[in-house]
Write a protein that holds these residues in place. Structure first.
Motif, PDB file in Angstrom:
ATOM      1  N   TRP A 485       0.843  -1.199   0.000  1.00 20.40           N
ATOM      2  CA  TRP A 485       0.000   0.000   0.000  1.00 20.40           C
ATOM      3  C   TRP A 485       0.878   1.249   0.000  1.00 20.40           C
ATOM      4  CZ3 TRP A 485      -2.475  -3.277   4.246  1.00 20.40           C
ATOM      5  CH2 TRP A 485      -3.421  -4.138   3.684  1.00 20.40           C
ATOM      6  N   GLN A 513      -8.721  -2.657  -2.256  1.00 17.34           N
ATOM      7  CA  GLN A 513      -7.483  -2.711  -1.499  1.00 17.34           C
ATOM      8  C   GLN A 513      -7.423  -1.640  -0.413  1.00 17.34           C
ATOM      9  OE1 GLN A 513      -5.085  -5.102  -1.684  1.00 17.34           O
ATOM     10  NE2 GLN A 513      -6.554  -6.096  -3.069  1.00 17.34           N
ATOM     11  N   ARG A 514      -7.941  -0.488  -0.727  1.00 20.68           N
ATOM     12  CA  ARG A 514      -7.995   0.579   0.280  1.00 20.68           C
ATOM     13  C   ARG A 514      -8.913   0.173   1.433  1.00 20.68           C
ATOM     14  NH1 ARG A 514      -7.182   6.327  -0.206  1.00 20.68           N
ATOM     15  NH2 ARG A 514      -6.937   6.076  -2.451  1.00 20.68           N
ATOM     16  N   ALA A 517      -7.085  -2.346   3.542  1.00 26.34           N
ATOM     17  CA  ALA A 517      -6.067  -1.708   4.379  1.00 26.34           C
ATOM     18  C   ALA A 517      -6.696  -1.018   5.580  1.00 26.34           C
ATOM     19  CB  ALA A 517      -5.269  -0.711   3.548  1.00 26.34           C
TER      20      ALA A 517
END
Length: 1776
Positions: A485, A513-514, A517
């Motif tokens: 990231w 993906q954010r 995370a």
């Protein structure tokens, strides 16, 4: 023109005026077209009305029918009208007028051009409502051009009104229907045209079949247009009408339930929708017959992508929501297609689910669509307008989704869903749904689930939060992308940034993906619980630790940094926990290295990190080199001041921390330094760690005490960590690294682990636990012996562990005993050894595991090797023995009772173990084993133990015998007791074998015990049918019998005395034969004889075995007798031939003695006792002796039959001598027995035995013996004589040539003796004479030259004897063999033999007799061909012709071998005798055979011989050729084959003659055929003459030309006679024409010149009329074909065209005959002529066609057909 309208008007009038004046030229047309095209192109603003007023009439003028215009003029007008339509807007009337005029020019242009012009005119203008009728008709007439026209722009302006006008009448007008079909089938037709036509067709759907056909074509070719028409038609016609039409199209003629089922699966969506709608209506109205099937079909339609189908399906929800039907699973499955699903279909599905679905169904249906930007608004609208309750997690979401911003809307929705999750009655189902969605491949579903999980984690605390976090990490770890990231991690995971990305780009991978995370960062920041954590514990021990490790395992540096920050001061412990249990070892070690490095100040450590050294060692031994490299770099610094504190003191292992032993800083520093010095070794070699630790922690002898204490402290430190650590994997890793360390301190420290070994079930333990147990067991090795011996507590723990593992943990137990074998046992004292062995035995017998039992056994086998220890253990373990030695008191609790059975089991296991290896040589051990064996006598279940003890004794006996052990105290009576009491056969066998082996140690004891053993063996062992029992018997015999035989031979020197002395012993054995299994008897007695000695006792044993079956054998014969005597025969057959003959000699001598006993001879002494015949005491000795003689002779005969032939002459004199002795004995027996009337049957047996013995004797002995028999026996009825002759017959052919030379003199005497037998009178039973003749045959077949005189003397005797009918064939066979052997010696008997043969054949039809005669005559013919005189030849020929088929080969040999000077006159005589003078008519086969012989005789004879006898031979042929003549003098039946054979023989004669000799013969033949005045005879002879001439032409070709000239007059005479007769002879005609054709076909013939052809032509042409008069039925075609071929051959011989013309014309003239048959044949001949010679006849085509035309018009149809065939042949020739 553009400026002045008058000019334009003038120019426009030029062409019309020229048309009126008929003055139109191409120049005027071109001028008019070019000027107006330019005028139109310049008119950008269009044309004014006043201009159109004069312009249109001028342009249309050429198209009006008033004037005649050229095609160019018409085309020009069409072009200008098309250009005008592009520039102005005409009224519809004007347009109609123009296109109506255009159609008038249809002849000037093609249909496609005309239609293109119409499109060009109508396309730019307003749509016409209708078309002029002429235009419609023109289009209909040229519908083939529609495909090209419809692809033009604007074609819909023409075809839409066209279709509207044509459709109403298309049902009645086929042309109209075809035109509409052409429109539909045009692939280029605009959609607007097809759509308009489709609408019209739907409106007129009920008009007829044509409309339906057109609609079906549209549906098939243009489904998109058809669907649009369906939807548009529904608004005007209604759904029901349109559905009915659609269904009717899809399934014409189908109605009712079947139609809607089929329609629901149609490829067309409209049809499916109609079918579904009909099903729904049927269910709603309750009229459906099969509701279940309909509902099942409707469920399958849920997956239909068509909105129309779904709209029809969901129109009545009650239909789908039936109690037996659940549509929601199918709807959810259909919603999985998130990309291809149309919006309308999606709305239908979701609306239904929102209105009727359960909460879980609503969640699953709506979840994937809530974040979709294109569909979200519709989805929220459905949720908002639907029901308010029962939405599950989506309850209230529609209300909070009304926020103005998209980001706020998503935040509110996720929070609301999280609240709904927490408020749910059951949390687990909701969480399961969320995690299922989070793992979906569909990104929108997964993203929303992750956002909701994030909201839940923020709202939860405590254990629930940890549980949710653990599941979250597990669900998310596979979705994290491999790339890291962004570095601005905090900004990246901020809530605002996250929801902004979700609102803007929910489908991008970076968005999810954010979200991952952000979610995982929240998980990593969860605070640690307040309890003490074991950071090194295995997985699933502490949830918080597992979460941290799982987060760290995700390959994201940013996330790992967050996890490290969240762990705080426990980070190092956490990291090494990762090293021990997770895959991210390298990263964890590097982070740990950084942590340790950060704690270094100068050269001093802030903390003592010894707590992580064991974990670091585990990493240094890892298989992965990268892990080892990182661990080597992370070795803590050493030296410096003592750290202030120990890092993680009492914090690592939780409650087990108290077990950890800590090191002083000096020890830690030294150990770290040692590690650092070897770090390169660690990096390069994964197996270096155990080697390093063995050197680093094990005290060596050369090292100081201080170093040893340091190493011991480090060892205890490492072992304490292995004990305290909760992870089995870590324990295993540490103990495996210390596996090679044998220090006793290790065994003392890991006692807590030893206490855990064997606790619990081995089957339920893990692989790591089993490996740990084995490593703990391996620690108690030889190095731990001292500690075990001194520390009773440790010894007790060790024994307890052994006992626990002995239950079912065989692997761990094996590890323990492996160390016992490797040295632990040897290091113990004697007391511990005894205790350990007995304990192991106890474990072995009480364990349920066979592996434990085997481990105990193998261990004792290895460790117990000393004889003293063996004796001690045996004395303590044997039952019934009280301990005499005070044993060491054991502190252990007894687990089993010391029962006798248990003691026997331990003894059994112990003996099993010790017999597995070679035992030491010890007399004390042997005595102890025998005592142990004796102690088992009264123990139940002792058998196996007895066998084991005897096996041990067997081993000791081998060792003792090889080393001369002392036999004192060896008690063989113990074995005798075992033999007597043994119930098990194996025990008995083993005891017997052991007794035999022990006899070598104690021979004196064996003497006293051998008799009971032998007696018991005979009574109980022999009858057992198994291989091992038989082996035991064999061994016993090998041991006992030689001793007894030696004793007998010592006391009895002579053979007779020895046999009589041994008779009781042998008889006892032979009497027991019945008790021995049948298949083992032969082997038993064979071995017995081998042990006794076959030279001395083979005959005795066989005699006793035969005597046991005397009564039975004398009444049997054949196979029964062989079966009875199979045992003595089998025993005898196992020995060599010499031994067998010697035994048989002794047996025959015994027969002589028995004969003496039978005759009451006082000096006779037999070996066999007479009172033993089946124990019959009432039988007198003479009678018993006779039966014994009979049985023994039967045995001898069968034995001789079993013997193979003995050697070659002179090869083995010893065998010969024995055979001679046997023969003399048999001869003596035969003589003696034949003299007694009551012994004839016994004498017969002796005779057959003698014959068989002769058959196997050497040839010299054989001949001498046979001569002796023949000298004494001359009576042909004598059985012995017959057997001797039969033997001679069979044996003589087998004598080799070299042996035959040696017996030549005896053979001559033998021939004389056989002839003497033949001279005796023949009795009613001629078998003796037949055997004598066959014996002579065998002698003659292989006779030598010096034997010929004696054989020649036999001829006269055979001629005399042969008169007997039973001896004829054998006599003939003998003559066949004698003739080639005697040669000239047969001359004196030649005529007699021939006469004998002929007489033998006369009157006999037997083929076998005839074959024998033929063979005899062939032998005479082959051997003496020059001695055949007229008498012999005439006899032989008469016989051969009498049986033509049987004597074929004989006739061939006569022709081949008898000289021609003899044979040719003989054939003439035979012809007269057989065919002329004979009173009986001969069949055709006789003539065939005779002339085949004549042919072969002429062929074999020399030319001079033929010329010498030509007159007789010619006369023979002239007589033979008269076979066809009805008035013939030949007395033979006529056949075509016979005549062919005569002609073939005549040809052979001609071949032998020269021209001078042949000419008179030919003249005789010609005069014979044509010189007779008798018409009948002449006709038959002329046929034969024609056939002979045809054959001569086939053979000699042109050489026959002179003779053809001579014969042609006769031929013409025959043909003319046939032409003049009403019914000519068909055969004569055919053969004559064939002769003519063949003479014409001869290539080199010079006879047929053109003049001869013209002369012969009328004769041949006249034959055309002959064939029809013959009235033939079957052969007519052959005659016609032959005549046609003759004409073709005649044409081929013609030299010029004039002759060809004459032939052609002569044949054609016959076509004018009155007889239709003549005309047909003439046409056929002409056709054949033209087909063969058409090229040469091309010049005569005209005159031929004249005749063809005449015949073609003939009244007879066949003649007409023949004429047409001829015409084809003529035409083919003309075209070639």
């Amino acid at each position: 023109m553009r400026k002045t309208s008058q000019v334009a008007r003038f120019v426009a009038s030029v062409l019309p005026e020229a048309l009126k004046a008929q003055a139109v030229s191409d120049a005027v047309v071109s001028f008019n077209a070019s000027v107006f095209l330019d005028f139109f192109s310049a008119a950008d603003g269009g044309l004014k009305e006043e201009t159109l007023a004069f312009l249109l009439p001028a342009l249309v003028a050429p198209l009006s029918g008033g004037v005649k215009a050229s095609n160019n003029c018409l085309v020009g007008s069409l072009l200008l009208l098309a250009a005008l339509a592009q520039k102005c807007r005409l009224a519809q009337d004007a347009t109609r007028s123009i296109i109506k005029s255009i159609v008038k020019a249809k002849k000037a242009v093609s249909p496609a051009q005309l239609q293109a012009t119409l499109v060009a005119v109508t396309g730019p203008l307003e749509q016409l409502t209708d078309l002029p009728k002429g235009v419609v008709e023109a289009l209909v007439a040229n519908s083939d051009a529609f495909a090209d026209t419809l692809q033009l722009d604007g074609s819909e302006k023409l075809f839409v009104p066209f279709c509207a006008m044509v459709l109403p009448t298309c049902e009645d007008n086929e042309a109209y229907a075809e035109a509409l079909s052409a429109v539909v089938q045009a692939a280029t037709a605009p959609a607007s045209v097809i759509n308009a036509l489709g609408m019209l067709l739907f409106a007129n759907a009920k008009s007829g079949t044509t409309v339906g056909t057109l609609l079906g074509a549209i549906k098939q070719r243009r489904p998109d247009v058809f669907a649009a028409c369906v939807e548009e038609s529904k608004t005007t016609l209604g759904d029901a009408a349109v559905d009915e039409t659609v269904l009717a199209l899809s399934m014409p003629g189908s109605k009712g339930k079947a139609r809607m089922f089929v329609a629901s699966s149609d490829a067309d969506a409209a049809v499916r929708a109609a079918g579904v709608r009909e099903m729904v209506q049927a269910l709603s109205a309750g009229t459906a017959d099969d509701e279940d099937a309909i509902r099942e079909t409707l469920l399958t339609r849920i997956a239909d992508p068509s909105p129309a189908v779904l709209e029809a399906l969901y129109a009545s929800p009650a239909v789908l929501l039936h109690e037996n039907v659940d549509p929601l699973p199918a709807i959810l499955a259909a919603l999985q297609s998130t990309e291809d699903l149309p919006k309308a279909a999606l709305k239908s599905h979701l609306s239904f689910v929102a209105a009727h679905g359960k909460p879980l169904d609503v969640e699953r249906a709506f979840w994937p669509w809530l974040l979709r930007k294109k569909r979200a608004e519709m989805v929220w609208e459905i949720l908002a307008t639907g029901k308010k309750e029962g939405l599950g997690l989506l309850s209230g979401c529609a209300a909070v989704a009304t926020a103005s911003g998209e980001e706020d809307k998503i935040v509110n929705v996720t929070k609301r869903i999280a609240e709904n999750v927490l408020a749910a009655p059951a949390l687990e189902p909701q969480l399961a749904f969320l995690f299922q969605m989070a793992q979906e491949d569909e990104q929108h579903s997964a993203l929303l689930a992750l956002l909701v999980l994030r909201a839940l984690l923020l709202q939860m605390t405590g254990e629930h939060q940890l549980a949710l976090a653990a599941r979250t990490v597990e669900a998310c770890e596979t979705r994290v992308a491999p790339q890291d990231w962004p570095s601005e991690f905090d900004e990246y995971i901020a809530e605002s940034a996250l929801f902004h990305a979700v609102a803007a780009k929910p489908s991008k991978a970076s968005t999810i993906q954010r979200a991952l995370a952000s979610l995982l960062s929240i998980v990593s920041s969860i605070p640690a619980p307040t309890v003490t954590l074991d950071w090194f514990a295995p997985a699933s021990t502490h949830r918080y630790v597992d979460i941290a490790r799982n987060l760290y395992a995700i390959p994201s540096p940013s996330l790992r940094a967050a996890v490290m920050r969240a762990r705080g001061g426990a980070a190092l412990l956490f990291l090494f926990g990762v090293v021990l249990h997770d895959s991210a070892k390298v990263a964890a070690i590097k982070h740990a290295q950084a942590f340790i490095t950060a704690s270094v100040t100068g050269n001093n450590l802030k903390w003592d990190v010894q707590i992580v050294l064991p974990a670091l060692l585990v990493a240094l031994g890892d298989e992965d080199q990268a892990v080892r490299r990182a661990a080597a770099e992370a070795i803590p610094p050493h030296g410096g001041r003592d750290p202030k504190a120990v890092y993680g003191y009492d914090e690592v292992y939780g409650a087990q921390t108290e077990l950890v032993q800590y090191l002083d800083w000096d020890d830690v520093s030294k150990f770290s330094k040692t590690l650092a010095e070897h770090k390169e070794h660690f990096v390069q070699d994964a197996s270096f760690l155990p080697i390093f630790l063995q050197q680093a922690v094990e005290h060596q002898a050369r090292e100081s005490t201080q170093v040893g204490l340091h190493k011991q402290r480090v060892l205890c430190f490492l072992c304490s960590h292995a004990v305290a650590c909760a992870s089995p994997a870590t324990k295993v890793a540490l103990l495996r690294a210390l596996e090679h360390v044998t220090d006793g301190a290790k065994a003392c420290v890991i006692v807590p682990l030893l206490a855990d070994v064997g606790v619990g079930s081995a089957e339920q333990s893990t692989a790591e636990e089993r490996e740990l147990a084995k490593l703990v067991a391996s620690a108690y090795n030889a190095g731990a012996a001292l500690a075990l011996q001194e520390d009773s507590t440790l010894w007790t723990a060790y024994m307890d562990a052994l006992e626990r593992c002995g239950g079912d943990d065989a692997q761990t137990f094996s590890a323990f005993v492996k160390q016992v074998q490797k040295g632990l046992f040897a290091a113990l004292d004697e007391e511990r050894k005894l205790e350990l062995v007995k304990f192991l035995l106890n474990v072995g017998v009480t364990s349920t595991s066979s592996d434990v039992y085997n481990s105990v056994k193998s261990t004792i086998t290895v460790v117990v090797t000393d004889s003293k220890l063996l004796v001690s253990l045996l004395r303590q373990l044997r039952p019934g023995t009280s301990p005499s030695v005070e044993e060491r008191a054991s502190k252990r609790t007894k687990t089993t009772d010391a029962s006798p059975e248990a003691g026997v089991q331990s003894l059994t296991l112990f003996v099993e173990a010790i017999v597995a290896r070679k035992l030491p040589s010890s007399s004390e051990l042997v005595v102890t084993l025998l005592d142990t064996l004796a102690s088992l006598a009264e123990i139940p279940g002792k058998t196996y133990t007895q066998q084991l003890v005897m096996t041990a004794l067997d081993t000791c006996a081998d060792a003792g015998s090889s080393k001369g052990a002392n036999s004192a105290g060896v008690r063989l009576d113990v074995l005798v007791d075992v033999i007597r009491s043994a119930e098990n056969p194996q025990t008995l066998h083993q005891a017997l074998l052991l007794f035999a082996k022990m006899a070598k140690l104690a021979p004196d004891s064996m003497v006293y015990n051998i008799m009971p053993v032998f007696t018991f063996m005979g009574s109980s062992v022999v009858h057992r049918d198994d291989s091992y029992s038989f082996h035991v018997v064999q061994k016993t015999l090998e041991m006992v019998v030689p001793v007894m035989v030696a004793s007998l031979k010592t006391s009895n020197a002579s053979g007779a005395d020895l046999h009589l002395a041994a008779r009781p012993l042998l008889k006892s054995l032979t009497d027991a034969a019945a008790h021995i299994p049948r298949h083992r008897r032969t082997m038993f007695f064979t071995q017995l004889v081998q042990i006794l000695g076959p030279d001395d006792f083979l005959a005795s044993v066989c005699l006793l075995l035969v005597d046991a079956h005397t009564k039975k054998a004398v009444r049997q014969s054949g196979d029964d007798l062989k079966n009875t005597l199979s045992l003595p025969l089998g025993v005898l057959g196992h020995f060599k031939t010499g031994q067998q003959l010697a035994a048989l000699r002794d047996i025959l001598s015994e027969c002589q003695e028995l004969v003496g006993v039978a005759n009451s001879n006082a000096g006779a002494h037999s070996f066999l006792p007479q009172a033993s015949i089946d124990q019959e005491a009432s039988v007198s000795p003479p009678s018993a002796a006779k039966k014994q003689v009979h049985a023994v002779l039967l045995f001898a005969r069968e034995a001789f039959f079993s013997l193979a032939r003995v050697g070659k002459p002179g090869q083995d004199t010893a065998l010969g001598a024995k055979i001679k002795e046997c023969i003399l004995l048999l001869l003596t027996l035969v003589t003696a027995l034949q003299s007694q009337d009551d012994s004839r049957d016994i004498a017969s047996v002796a005779s057959s035995a003698l014959v068989k013995l002769l058959s196997i004797s050497p040839v010299q002995i054989f001949m001498a013996s046979v001569l002796d028999i023949l000298r004494t026996e001359q009576d042909p009825n004598s059985v012995l004589l017959r057997q001797a002759l039969e033997l001679l017959r069979d044996r003589v052919p087998q004598i080799t040539l070299s042996a035959r030379h040696q017996i030549s003199e005896p053979m001559r005497e033998l021939v004389g003796l056989v002839c003497t037998v033949l001279k005796s009178s023949v009795t009613p039973d001629p078998a003796g004479h037949i055997l004598a003749l066959r014996t002579l045959q065998a002698i003659a077949a292989s006779s030598l030259p010096d034997e010929a005189p004696s054989l020649a003397e036999s001829v006269v005797i055979v001629l005399q004897v042969g008169s007997n009918a039973a001896l004829v064939e054998d006599s003939l066979s003998l003559f066949t063999l004698l003739t080639p052997k005697l040669g000239p010696r047969m001359v004196s008997h030649f005529r007699d033999v021939v006469e004998f043969c002929v007489n033998a054949a006369n009157g006999v039809s037997d083929p076998s007799r005839q074959q024998h005669v033929q063979d005899a005559l062939l032998a005479l013919l082959t051997s003496l061909p020059l001695f055949w005189g007229n008498f012999e030849l005439d006899k032989a020929l008469s016989l051969a012709l009498e049986h033509p088929l049987l004597y074929d080969h004989f006739r061939r040999q006569i022709a081949k071998r008898v000289p021609g000077t003899t044979l040719l006159p003989g054939l003439s005589r035979a012809w007269k005798v057989v065919f002329v003078e004979s009173s009986s008519r001969r069949p055709p086969a006789t003539a065939l055979a005779f002339f085949d012989l004549v042919k072969r005789a002429i062929q074999a004879a020399a030319r001079e011989e033929v010329s010498t006898h030509l007159k007789a031979v010619s006369a023979l042929f002239l007589s033979a050729l008269d076979l066809r003549n009805p008035q013939r003098s030949v007395n033979a039946e006529f056949s075509q084959g016979a005549e062919d054979s005569v002609i073939a023989a005549f040809l052979q004669l001609v071949i032998k003659l020269n021209e001078v000799a042949f000419t008179p013969v030919f003249r005789q033949l010609y005069d014979w055929a044509f010189g007779n005045g008798d018409l009948t005879a002449s006709g038959a002879r002329q046929i034969t003459f024609s056939r002979v001439m045809a054959s001569l032409l086939d053979t000699f070709k042109g050489l026959m030309d002179p003779y053809v000239i001579l014969a042609m007059d006769g031929v013409v005479q025959i043909l003319e006679a046939c032409a003049s007769r009403d019914a000519p002879d068909a055969d004569l005609w055919l053969n004559t024409v064939v002769l003519v054709r063949k003479s014409l076909a001869v290539e080199d013939s010079a006879y047929w010149r053109d003049d001869r052809i013209r002369k012969f032509l009328p004769v041949l042409v006249s034959q055309i009329a002959v064939v029809p008069r013959m009235r033939l039925a079957e052969a007519e075609a052959q005659h016609k074909t032959t005549l046609a071929e003759t004409f073709s051959a005649l044409a081929l011989s013609a030299g010029d065209s004039a002759a060809l013309k004459d032939i052609n014309l002569a044949i054609l003239m016959q076509t004018r005959d009155d007889d239709a048959g003549v005309r047909l044949l003439a046409l056929a001949c002409a056709d054949a002529l033209w087909r063969e010679h058409g090229v040469a006849l091309q010049g005569f085509t005209a005159e031929t066609e004249t005749f063809i035309v005449e015949c073609a018009e003939d009244d007879n149809d066949d003649v007409g057909k023949a004429a047409r065939r001829l015409q084809k042949s003529v035409d083919a020739a003309s075209m070639s």
